[in-house]
Structures are given as C-alpha cells and as structure tokens.
Design an enzyme around this catalytic site. Structure first.
Site, mmCIF file in Angstrom:
data_model
loop_
_atom_site.group_PDB
_atom_site.id
_atom_site.type_symbol
_atom_site.label_atom_id
_atom_site.label_comp_id
_atom_site.label_asym_id
_atom_site.label_seq_id
_atom_site.Cartn_x
_atom_site.Cartn_y
_atom_site.Cartn_z
ATOM 1 N N SER A 131 0.781 -1.136 0.519
ATOM 2 C CA SER A 131 -0.108 0.178 0.237
ATOM 3 C C SER A 131 0.815 1.272 0.218
ATOM 4 C CB SER A 131 -0.972 0.519 1.148
ATOM 5 O OG SER A 131 -1.465 1.532 1.468
ATOM 6 N N TYR A 167 -1.675 -0.601 10.477
ATOM 7 C CA TYR A 167 -1.666 -0.299 8.893
ATOM 8 C C TYR A 167 -0.626 -0.160 8.035
ATOM 9 C CZ TYR A 167 -3.528 -1.315 4.418
ATOM 10 O OH TYR A 167 -3.980 -1.025 2.689
#
Length: 236
Positions: free
Chosen positions: A131, A145
């Site tokens: 990501s 995250y």
C-alpha cells in the site's frame, strides 16, 4: 494468489487467467463470490481454482499452497494480496484487530513465500500487494496498517538479495486509493483522499492488475526488490 475473490484480487485473477496463467486463489468467506471469479476467468479463456483459506490461520495458507501444487504441479507466480485494515489511533484499536493486521498482512505473506519457494524454479515471480500508506499516512488512525505495509516493503527488499541467485524476482506493488467495494470511489472517505492526490480520480482494479501482469512477465525480469507506486500521485 492469496485473497482473490473480490476487489483488486479478483481483477488480478481475471487478468492473469486472460494472460494464460493457471490461477489458484484463496478466499476466506463467500464461496459464491469466489465461484463467480472462477467463472469470469474461464470466460476469459483461462483456468482458475478457488481455495477456501483464511490467511489468519497459518495451516490454511500452507494447505492452499499444497492444493495448488497438487492441481497445477508447481508455482511460477505468487501474488500476496490478502490483507485487512482496521483504522483508529494506537490507543483506540483493540489488540485483536492489531494482531489480525500483523498476521494477515505480514505473517501470512511470509508463510506463503516460504511454502511456495520449495516449488518455484528459475524465473519465478513473487509480487506483494502492499500500500502507498507504507510511505505516506496523511490521516490519523492509519499507523498500524501502515506498519504492516512498511514491513512488506522491507521484506521485499531483503528477499530480493536472497532470491536473486535463483533468478526469482520479488517486488512490492503499492496501490493508492482504488475503486473497490471496500473503498468505493463515491464512498464517504473519497473526498478526503482525492484532496491529497495529484489525480482527480481513484484507480481501478484493472489498472492494478495490469501492473501485476507486467511484473509477472518476462519483460520485468530486471526489476526486483522494488516498491512500485500506482497511486494517482497520492505520494507525490
């Protein structure tokens, strides 16, 4: 590949199947959705196998690789796509959510790589779907995250050194905001994300899948250990 029944994962299954690959993919919950992905791959002229496996459990990942070997005889391309995101400040997140992110986003990728390497020959490809949040976290509540995706980037760099003698490449693809059912382009968070991007739109699963297809192919043989952004300028 891990996590192929929806969103970016489903797009990757469809693209690799259309490219001629025999694709095995895991799904954790919806058999019906997984079967629809298989049907789409067949319609594209390819072959796909849906394997029920929860990346939260190591043995499920081990079994998924074994079932792939039993069906197709080996692994030429591994795509680690399974991931989960829980967002909140470090003090607000439940430890169960933190543990799930660490296990699914990082540990399951390590397990899948370890299991697959025993069956992967020269010219193999490992593609981790990370990501852009590994590099940029413009909003609070993304710290854990982002930690998991930063770990994937570091793992990719380290393994590039280990796998180069075997002529196996490993790369980390870092999507930015991508239009999926989990993060729709017209969802409540879209305006905030578009506000920090150079582009005026979300990406598509097909665009990410095309990048995976390139990294899986022969023209990408000189790319390894890289974290490659496909983010519409999110990190620009």
């Amino acid at each position: 590949m891990t996590g192929g029944s929806r969103g970016v994962g489903a797009g990757v299954v469809a693209r690799l199947a259309a490219d001629g690959a025999q694709v095995a993919f895991t799904y954790a919950s919806s058999k019906e959705r997984a079967e629809a992905v298989v049907d789409a791959a067949v319609e594209a002229g390819g072959t796909a196998l849906a394997i029920r496996a929860d990346s939260l459990h190591e043995q499920d990942v081990v079994s998924a690789v074994a079932q792939t070997i039993d069906r197709f005889g080996g692994v030429d391309i591994l795509v680690n796509n399974a991931a989960v995101g829980s967002f909140g400040t470090i003090t607000d997140l439940a430890m169960a959510d933190i543990d799930a992110m660490l296990t699914i986003n990082v540990r399951s990728a390590v397990v899948a790589i370890r299991e697959s390497l025993a069956h992967m020959g020269s010219g193999g490809r490992i593609i981790n779907v990370g990501s852009i949040n590994a590099d940029r976290t413009p909003f609070p509540g993304q710290s854990v995250y982002a930690l998991t995706k930063g770990a994937i980037a570091s793992l990719t760099r380290g393994l590039a050194r280990e796998l180069a003698p075997r002529a196996i490449t490993i790369n980390n693809l870092q999507p930015g905001p991508t239009d999926t059912d989990a993060n729709p382009a017209d969802g409540p968070l879209a305006a905030g994300m578009l506000g920090v991007m150079a582009s005026d739109r979300f990406g598509t699963a097909a665009e990410v899948a095309a990048f995976v297809s390139y990294l899986a192919g022969p023209e990408a043989a000189f790319i390894t250990g890289a974290s490659l952004d496909i983010d519409g300028g999110f990190a620009a």
